[in-house]
Enzyme design. Structure first.
Site, PDB file in Angstrom:
ATOM      1  N   THR A  45     -15.994  51.821  13.296  1.00  0.00           N
ATOM      2  CA  THR A  45     -16.653  51.953  14.598  1.00  0.00           C
ATOM      3  C   THR A  45     -15.825  52.777  15.570  1.00  0.00           C
ATOM      4  O   THR A  45     -16.343  53.699  16.223  1.00  0.00           O
ATOM      5  CB  THR A  45     -16.917  50.568  15.204  1.00  0.00           C
ATOM      6  OG1 THR A  45     -17.654  49.782  14.273  1.00  0.00           O
ATOM      7  CG2 THR A  45     -17.704  50.682  16.493  1.00  0.00           C
ATOM      8  N   TYR A 108     -29.312  46.391  12.585  1.00  0.00           N
ATOM      9  CA  TYR A 108     -30.697  46.759  12.847  1.00  0.00           C
ATOM     10  C   TYR A 108     -31.704  45.983  11.994  1.00  0.00           C
ATOM     11  O   TYR A 108     -32.640  45.403  12.530  1.00  0.00           O
ATOM     12  CB  TYR A 108     -30.954  48.270  12.694  1.00  0.00           C
ATOM     13  CG  TYR A 108     -32.318  48.674  13.224  1.00  0.00           C
ATOM     14  CD1 TYR A 108     -32.545  48.763  14.589  1.00  0.00           C
ATOM     15  CD2 TYR A 108     -33.381  48.897  12.361  1.00  0.00           C
ATOM     16  CE1 TYR A 108     -33.796  49.082  15.082  1.00  0.00           C
ATOM     17  CE2 TYR A 108     -34.642  49.211  12.840  1.00  0.00           C
ATOM     18  CZ  TYR A 108     -34.836  49.307  14.196  1.00  0.00           C
ATOM     19  OH  TYR A 108     -36.079  49.605  14.680  1.00  0.00           O
ATOM     20  N   TYR A 134     -16.914  42.135   8.305  1.00  0.00           N
ATOM     21  CA  TYR A 134     -16.765  42.416   9.741  1.00  0.00           C
ATOM     22  C   TYR A 134     -17.939  41.817  10.492  1.00  0.00           C
ATOM     23  O   TYR A 134     -19.085  42.223  10.298  1.00  0.00           O
ATOM     24  CB  TYR A 134     -16.690  43.930   9.941  1.00  0.00           C
ATOM     25  CG  TYR A 134     -16.455  44.403  11.364  1.00  0.00           C
ATOM     26  CD1 TYR A 134     -16.025  43.545  12.366  1.00  0.00           C
ATOM     27  CD2 TYR A 134     -16.650  45.740  11.687  1.00  0.00           C
ATOM     28  CE1 TYR A 134     -15.807  44.002  13.657  1.00  0.00           C
ATOM     29  CE2 TYR A 134     -16.424  46.212  12.981  1.00  0.00           C
ATOM     30  CZ  TYR A 134     -16.009  45.340  13.959  1.00  0.00           C
ATOM     31  OH  TYR A 134     -15.795  45.791  15.237  1.00  0.00           O
ATOM     32  N   ARG A 139     -22.580  44.587  18.262  1.00  0.00           N
ATOM     33  CA  ARG A 139     -22.949  45.872  17.666  1.00  0.00           C
ATOM     34  C   ARG A 139     -24.127  45.759  16.699  1.00  0.00           C
ATOM     35  O   ARG A 139     -24.877  46.711  16.525  1.00  0.00           O
ATOM     36  CB  ARG A 139     -21.756  46.456  16.898  1.00  0.00           C
ATOM     37  CG  ARG A 139     -20.566  46.827  17.763  1.00  0.00           C
ATOM     38  CD  ARG A 139     -20.659  48.257  18.207  1.00  0.00           C
ATOM     39  NE  ARG A 139     -19.483  48.662  18.974  1.00  0.00           N
ATOM     40  CZ  ARG A 139     -19.292  49.902  19.422  1.00  0.00           C
ATOM     41  NH1 ARG A 139     -20.161  50.848  19.168  1.00  0.00           N
ATOM     42  NH2 ARG A 139     -18.218  50.189  20.117  1.00  0.00           N
ATOM     43  N   LYS A 162     -12.934  40.143   9.744  1.00  0.00           N
ATOM     44  CA  LYS A 162     -12.609  40.633  11.078  1.00  0.00           C
ATOM     45  C   LYS A 162     -13.634  39.992  12.001  1.00  0.00           C
ATOM     46  O   LYS A 162     -14.821  40.323  11.970  1.00  0.00           O
ATOM     47  CB  LYS A 162     -12.691  42.154  11.150  1.00  0.00           C
ATOM     48  CG  LYS A 162     -12.409  42.707  12.548  1.00  0.00           C
ATOM     49  CD  LYS A 162     -12.565  44.218  12.623  1.00  0.00           C
ATOM     50  CE  LYS A 162     -12.297  44.720  14.034  1.00  0.00           C
ATOM     51  NZ  LYS A 162     -12.486  46.191  14.170  1.00  0.00           N
ATOM     52  N   ILE A 209      -7.232  43.755  13.815  1.00  0.00           N
ATOM     53  CA  ILE A 209      -7.648  45.146  13.586  1.00  0.00           C
ATOM     54  C   ILE A 209      -8.020  45.667  14.955  1.00  0.00           C
ATOM     55  O   ILE A 209      -9.058  45.327  15.515  1.00  0.00           O
ATOM     56  CB  ILE A 209      -8.811  45.249  12.592  1.00  0.00           C
ATOM     57  CG1 ILE A 209      -8.396  44.653  11.235  1.00  0.00           C
ATOM     58  CG2 ILE A 209      -9.231  46.707  12.422  1.00  0.00           C
ATOM     59  CD1 ILE A 209      -9.499  44.673  10.195  1.00  0.00           C
TER      60      ILE A 209
END
Length: 297
Positions: A45, A108, A134, A139, A162, A209
């Site tokens: 990202t 999405y 993740y 997001r 993460k 991270i």
């Protein structure tokens, strides 16, 4: 694979015509290694993966592995909302020699919890590369629940998460659930929220991270290492010293502040790719003030 320490989610520097700045990327890799980081993540990202072509994405991974040359761990962004595409990126990363692949929850299309488990299982069973799941609901529109995380933790090759939900309560629940299943030594929690790294590590996490570490890797390394060495007082002092910086790094969409800061500092960064746009001027002024206070400019 056991993940521990400071990993940097690297920006992708671009030239003025918005092509990959390979020389600049290599320079940033060496700069971060010199500052003591444990690993580097490319094409995720913070690296503007959403606007990289597939060929560019893979080239970033190739450059990262080549330039690192075994000095620190290399993590490859390998996420997609398509399981087939995520698998392709993970296979490429494995063949290129990456140490691990970061696989985001599909965005999405919002798969059901059992769909998420099948997504990670499909990638893990077809490859031998260690996988970091993740979770970043801001997001993706999906926030993995505890039961789903535990099912993913049981999959061979899925070795870490993460966690970027922003919830300390969730870290409590993840670690306790892992402990109840006897998985706490086999599945690592890594912070995905820079300003929550200290409390996440206090509750069982093993590192971060980090996007902020593009800008201030030395202090992030010192804070994380202090936590790993049980020097909680020193870690807390560094945390509060860094807090304004960690917050300003997310005053606009990541990686806009990080790339802006790096340009100000004279580090390779370059422009953003649309739809990301330059920072608002008032935020740039705030960023400069924080950088000055941190003795970074």
């Amino acid at each position: 694979m056991n993940f521990e320490g400071t990993y940097v989610a690297m920006v992708t520097p671009f030239t003025e015509d918005k092509k990959i700045d390979e020389e600049g990327f290599r320079s940033n890799i060496n700069y971060l290694i010199d500052n003591g980081v444990n690993g580097l993540l490319g094409a995720a990202t913070t690296g503007e993966s959403a606007t990289l072509t597939h060929d560019e994405h893979k080239r970033i991974i190739e450059i990262l592995i080549d330039e690192v040359d075994g000095r620190v761990e290399t993590l490859a962004g390998a996420g997609s909302n398509s399981t087939k595409e995520a698998l392709d990126l993970a296979e490429f990363s494995e063949n290129a020699g990456a140490d691990a692949a970061l696989v985001i929850t599909p965005y999405y299309n919002k798969p059901q919890p059992h769909g998420l488990v099948e997504h990670f299982k499909t990638v893990a069973e077809a490859t031998d590369i260690p996988i970091i799941a993740y979770n970043v609901p801001s997001r993706t529109g999906i926030n993995m629940d505890i039961d789903t995380i535990i099912e993913i933790a049981k999959i061979d090759n899925v070795d870490a998460i993460k966690e970027a939900s922003g919830s300390i309560e969730k870290i409590n629940d993840i670690y306790r659930a892992l402990s109840n299943e006897g998985l706490e030594d086999d599945f690592t929690i890594l912070s995905g929220e820079d300003s929550l790294t200290l409390p996440i590590m206090a509750l069982g996490g093993k590192g971060v991270i980090s996007a902020s570490a593009n800008v201030d890797s030395k202090r992030m390394v010192l804070m994380v290492d202090s936590m790993l060495n049980d020097d909680y007082q020193r870690a807390m002092e560094i945390h509060y010293d860094m807090l304004d910086l960690m917050r300003v790094m997310f005053v606009e969409s990541n990686p806009v502040p990080a790339k802006t800061a790096m340009n100000i500092m004279g580090l390779p960064s370059g422009p953003l790719r649309k739809p990301l746009a330059p920072m608002k001027e008032e935020n740039v002024e705030t960023l400069k003030k924080v950088l000055k206070e941190a003795n970074l400019i």
